[in-house]
Design a protein around this motif. Structure first.
Motif, PDB file in Angstrom:
ATOM      1  N   ALA A 165       0.740  -1.050   0.087  1.00 36.99           N
ATOM      2  CA  ALA A 165       0.034   0.134   0.051  1.00 36.99           C
ATOM      3  C   ALA A 165       0.885   1.244   0.145  1.00 36.99           C
ATOM      4  CB  ALA A 165      -0.923   0.162   1.060  1.00 36.99           C
ATOM      5  N   ILE A 166       0.308   2.318  -0.345  1.00 39.87           N
ATOM      6  CA  ILE A 166       0.865   3.607  -0.293  1.00 39.87           C
ATOM      7  C   ILE A 166      -0.319   4.474  -0.402  1.00 39.87           C
ATOM      8  CG2 ILE A 166       0.962   3.786  -2.926  1.00 39.87           C
ATOM      9  CD1 ILE A 166       3.710   4.972  -2.654  1.00 39.87           C
ATOM     10  N   ASP A 167      -0.072   5.843  -0.123  1.00 40.05           N
ATOM     11  CA  ASP A 167      -0.931   6.952  -0.187  1.00 40.05           C
ATOM     12  C   ASP A 167      -0.609   7.755  -1.341  1.00 40.05           C
ATOM     13  OD1 ASP A 167       1.192   8.506   0.906  1.00 40.05           O
ATOM     14  OD2 ASP A 167      -0.282   9.813   1.873  1.00 40.05           O
ATOM     15  N   LEU A 168      -1.616   8.181  -2.108  1.00 40.12           N
ATOM     16  CA  LEU A 168      -1.449   9.063  -3.468  1.00 40.12           C
ATOM     17  C   LEU A 168      -0.993  10.700  -3.078  1.00 40.12           C
ATOM     18  CD1 LEU A 168      -4.152   7.569  -5.359  1.00 40.12           C
ATOM     19  CD2 LEU A 168      -1.620   6.980  -5.515  1.00 40.12           C
ATOM     20  N   SER A 169       0.029  10.712  -2.802  1.00 39.86           N
ATOM     21  CA  SER A 169       0.713  12.198  -2.299  1.00 39.86           C
ATOM     22  C   SER A 169       1.282  12.800  -3.564  1.00 39.86           C
ATOM     23  CB  SER A 169       1.552  12.135  -1.319  1.00 39.86           C
ATOM     24  OG  SER A 169       2.761  11.341  -1.418  1.00 39.86           O
ATOM     25  N   ASP A 170       1.825  11.827  -4.551  1.00 39.34           N
ATOM     26  CA  ASP A 170       2.706  12.434  -5.863  1.00 39.34           C
ATOM     27  C   ASP A 170       2.070  12.148  -6.975  1.00 39.34           C
ATOM     28  OD1 ASP A 170       4.858  13.240  -3.849  1.00 39.34           O
ATOM     29  OD2 ASP A 170       5.659  11.246  -4.069  1.00 39.34           O
ATOM     30  N   GLY A 171       0.912  11.869  -7.016  1.00 42.61           N
ATOM     31  CA  GLY A 171       0.254  11.543  -8.128  1.00 42.61           C
ATOM     32  C   GLY A 171       0.205   9.950  -8.239  1.00 42.61           C
ATOM     33  N   LEU A 172      -1.203   9.503  -8.955  1.00 49.23           N
ATOM     34  CA  LEU A 172      -1.512   7.911  -9.213  1.00 49.23           C
ATOM     35  C   LEU A 172      -0.092   7.327 -10.011  1.00 49.23           C
ATOM     36  CD1 LEU A 172      -3.312   5.517  -9.142  1.00 49.23           C
ATOM     37  CD2 LEU A 172      -4.220   6.324 -11.257  1.00 49.23           C
ATOM     38  N   LEU A 173       0.256   7.798 -11.033  1.00 47.03           N
ATOM     39  CA  LEU A 173       1.419   7.241 -11.823  1.00 47.03           C
ATOM     40  C   LEU A 173       2.563   7.196 -10.861  1.00 47.03           C
ATOM     41  CD1 LEU A 173       1.974   6.141 -14.564  1.00 47.03           C
ATOM     42  CD2 LEU A 173       2.876   8.458 -15.168  1.00 47.03           C
ATOM     43  N   ALA A 174       3.180   8.219 -10.293  1.00 42.85           N
ATOM     44  CA  ALA A 174       4.393   8.042  -9.519  1.00 42.85           C
ATOM     45  C   ALA A 174       4.492   7.300  -8.290  1.00 42.85           C
ATOM     46  CB  ALA A 174       4.547   9.287  -9.137  1.00 42.85           C
ATOM     47  N   ASP A 175       3.155   7.326  -7.676  1.00 43.16           N
ATOM     48  CA  ASP A 175       2.995   6.396  -6.311  1.00 43.16           C
ATOM     49  C   ASP A 175       2.914   4.891  -6.481  1.00 43.16           C
ATOM     50  OD1 ASP A 175       3.515   8.360  -4.364  1.00 43.16           O
ATOM     51  OD2 ASP A 175       1.372   9.159  -4.879  1.00 43.16           O
ATOM     52  N   LEU A 176       2.085   4.596  -7.490  1.00 41.51           N
ATOM     53  CA  LEU A 176       2.069   3.030  -8.118  1.00 41.51           C
ATOM     54  C   LEU A 176       3.460   2.815  -8.588  1.00 41.51           C
ATOM     55  CD1 LEU A 176       0.573   0.486  -8.495  1.00 41.51           C
ATOM     56  CD2 LEU A 176      -0.437   1.295 -10.825  1.00 41.51           C
ATOM     57  N   GLY A 177       4.203   3.823  -9.006  1.00 43.43           N
ATOM     58  CA  GLY A 177       5.416   3.514  -9.591  1.00 43.43           C
ATOM     59  C   GLY A 177       6.373   2.921  -8.350  1.00 43.43           C
ATOM     60  N   HIS A 178       6.344   3.775  -7.277  1.00 46.84           N
ATOM     61  CA  HIS A 178       6.980   3.349  -6.085  1.00 46.84           C
ATOM     62  C   HIS A 178       6.706   2.004  -5.723  1.00 46.84           C
ATOM     63  CE1 HIS A 178       8.276   7.569  -6.290  1.00 46.84           C
ATOM     64  NE2 HIS A 178       7.180   8.041  -5.236  1.00 46.84           N
ATOM     65  N   VAL A 179       5.667   1.676  -5.889  1.00 50.80           N
ATOM     66  CA  VAL A 179       5.193   0.210  -5.231  1.00 50.80           C
ATOM     67  C   VAL A 179       5.813  -0.797  -5.957  1.00 50.80           C
ATOM     68  CG1 VAL A 179       3.367  -1.508  -5.080  1.00 50.80           C
ATOM     69  CG2 VAL A 179       2.948   0.813  -4.014  1.00 50.80           C
ATOM     70  N   ALA A 180       5.579  -0.474  -7.507  1.00 54.03           N
ATOM     71  CA  ALA A 180       6.323  -1.457  -8.648  1.00 54.03           C
ATOM     72  C   ALA A 180       7.729  -1.407  -8.431  1.00 54.03           C
ATOM     73  CB  ALA A 180       5.870  -0.908  -9.872  1.00 54.03           C
ATOM     74  N   GLU A 181       8.299  -0.337  -8.124  1.00 54.20           N
ATOM     75  CA  GLU A 181       9.819  -0.339  -7.967  1.00 54.20           C
ATOM     76  C   GLU A 181      10.359  -1.176  -6.814  1.00 54.20           C
ATOM     77  OE1 GLU A 181      13.691   2.723  -8.099  1.00 54.20           O
ATOM     78  OE2 GLU A 181      11.588   3.600  -7.790  1.00 54.20           O
ATOM     79  N   GLU A 182       9.791  -0.623  -5.592  1.00 53.28           N
ATOM     80  CA  GLU A 182       9.954  -1.507  -4.297  1.00 53.28           C
ATOM     81  C   GLU A 182       9.636  -2.709  -4.419  1.00 53.28           C
ATOM     82  OE1 GLU A 182      12.090  -0.058  -1.939  1.00 53.28           O
ATOM     83  OE2 GLU A 182      11.996   1.917  -3.097  1.00 53.28           O
ATOM     84  N   SER A 183       8.708  -3.339  -5.285  1.00 52.44           N
ATOM     85  CA  SER A 183       8.455  -4.664  -5.128  1.00 52.44           C
ATOM     86  C   SER A 183       8.935  -5.451  -6.618  1.00 52.44           C
ATOM     87  CB  SER A 183       6.953  -4.822  -5.126  1.00 52.44           C
ATOM     88  OG  SER A 183       6.066  -4.304  -3.964  1.00 52.44           O
TER      89      SER A 183
END
Length: 328
Positions: A210-228
């Protein structure tokens, strides 16, 4: 008022009947988390002219300062308990500003069942600056991370996407043709974003990441994808939008990029194993939740139109940057 008079008159009432705060009379707060719970701590710094407009209402600034921190706790499945506040105040602060700021804090304390535990006050020659540290707790070993999404998981999001960024666009003079009520809806969401505290307790039992959408949907989902170490695909037509956002995009379709990358939504984005009955696991439909995509093998985030064609965005999301040589 000097520093200690300000604490006594403005902030001590916010900590009344809060044992952890010790009446704001000591050097630190004292907190014992409930048995079987891990401590979760987060800090956000907000600077006038960067994170909020200098002429924003004091109560709105206070509510957002608390809300964005509690949103970080919620994204990890944590329950908020208390917060500390550091304020650096310029000399030209308007009369009554602190009292209005404290009134905003009081509203968020009531809304989120969180209490002021302490902090610090200072003067500054620069812009108004404040920092909130929020403290919460989560079942031991169950904090939800960004790094644990798996191939095959579904991607879900709470609430609606794009309101915060388009609210700022309204404040910057755009969308003048949008009906006044819709403009105000967007501005309100920008000033006082949701923190989804009602959804947070359910994440440890269903979410893989999970993550909260502070930087935008594209960027924050990107953080999850990168970390995972995975990829993610989102169907544009599944992304939930408010009535105000839909109306804004009908008037100015070129704002689509901004609605997906501008940030300031503070909704919760989370992944769950395929087939999870998310609505059944969030009793009473505490807030709207929508499946928008899936986790796949590979890297990066792809947003597709109704025909399944990948869309290209000029920007990925909000991030701070500094002149070369000033930070690494």
């Amino acid at each position: 008022m000097d520093e200690f008079e300000t604490i006594a008159r403005v902030f001590r009432p916010l900590a009344a009947r809060t044992p952890e705060a010790l009446g704001l009379a000591d050097d630190a707060a004292v907190y014992t988390p409930p048995a079987g719970r891990d401590l979760v701590v987060t800090t956000d710094l907000l600077v006038a002219g960067v994170h909020f407009r200098p002429d924003d209402a004091p109560d709105a600034i206070a509510r957002k300062a608390v809300g964005v921190n509690v949103s970080d706790l919620s994204a990890m499945g944590a329950t908020a308990a208390g917060f500390t506040l550091a304020l650096a105040l310029p000399d030209d602060l308007a009369a009554g500003w602190l009292e209005r700021f404290a009134a905003g804090l009081a509203v968020e304390q009531s809304n989120m069942s969180i209490r002021l535990w302490g902090g610090d006050l200072s003067r500054t020659p620069g812009p108004l600056t404040l920092s909130v540290t929020a403290i919460g707790h989560v079942p031991a070993g169950r904090a939800v991370r960004r790094s644990t999404a798996a191939v095959g998981d579904e991607v879900w999001v709470s609430g609606t996407v794009g309101d915060g960024a388009l609210g700022l666009a309204v404040l910057q003079g755009r969308l003048a043709a949008l009906p006044r009520a819709r403009r105000q809806d967007l501005v309100t969401r920008y000033h006082v974003p949701p923190s989804r505290v009602e959804l947070a307790p359910f994440l440890p039992d269903m979410a893989t990441a999970a993550i909260d959408l502070s930087d935008g949907l594209l960027a924050d989902l990107g953080h999850v994808a990168e970390e995972s170490a995975v990829a993610a695909t989102v169907a544009l037509d599944l992304v939930p939008r408010s009535v105000a956002v839909r109306a804004a995009l009908a008037l100015e379709p070129d704002l689509l990029d901004l609605s997906l990358t501008g940030g300031d939504d503070y909704e919760l984005l989370f992944t769950v194993p395929a087939g999870t009955d998310v609505e059944a696991l969030t009793p009473g439909r505490l807030c709207r939740v929508t499946r928008i995509g899936a986790i796949t093998a590979g890297s990066g985030v792809t947003i597709c139109d109704q025909a399944g064609r990948p869309l290209v965005f000029e920007r990925q999301g909000w991030r701070h940057s500094w002149p070369a040589g000033t930070a690494r």
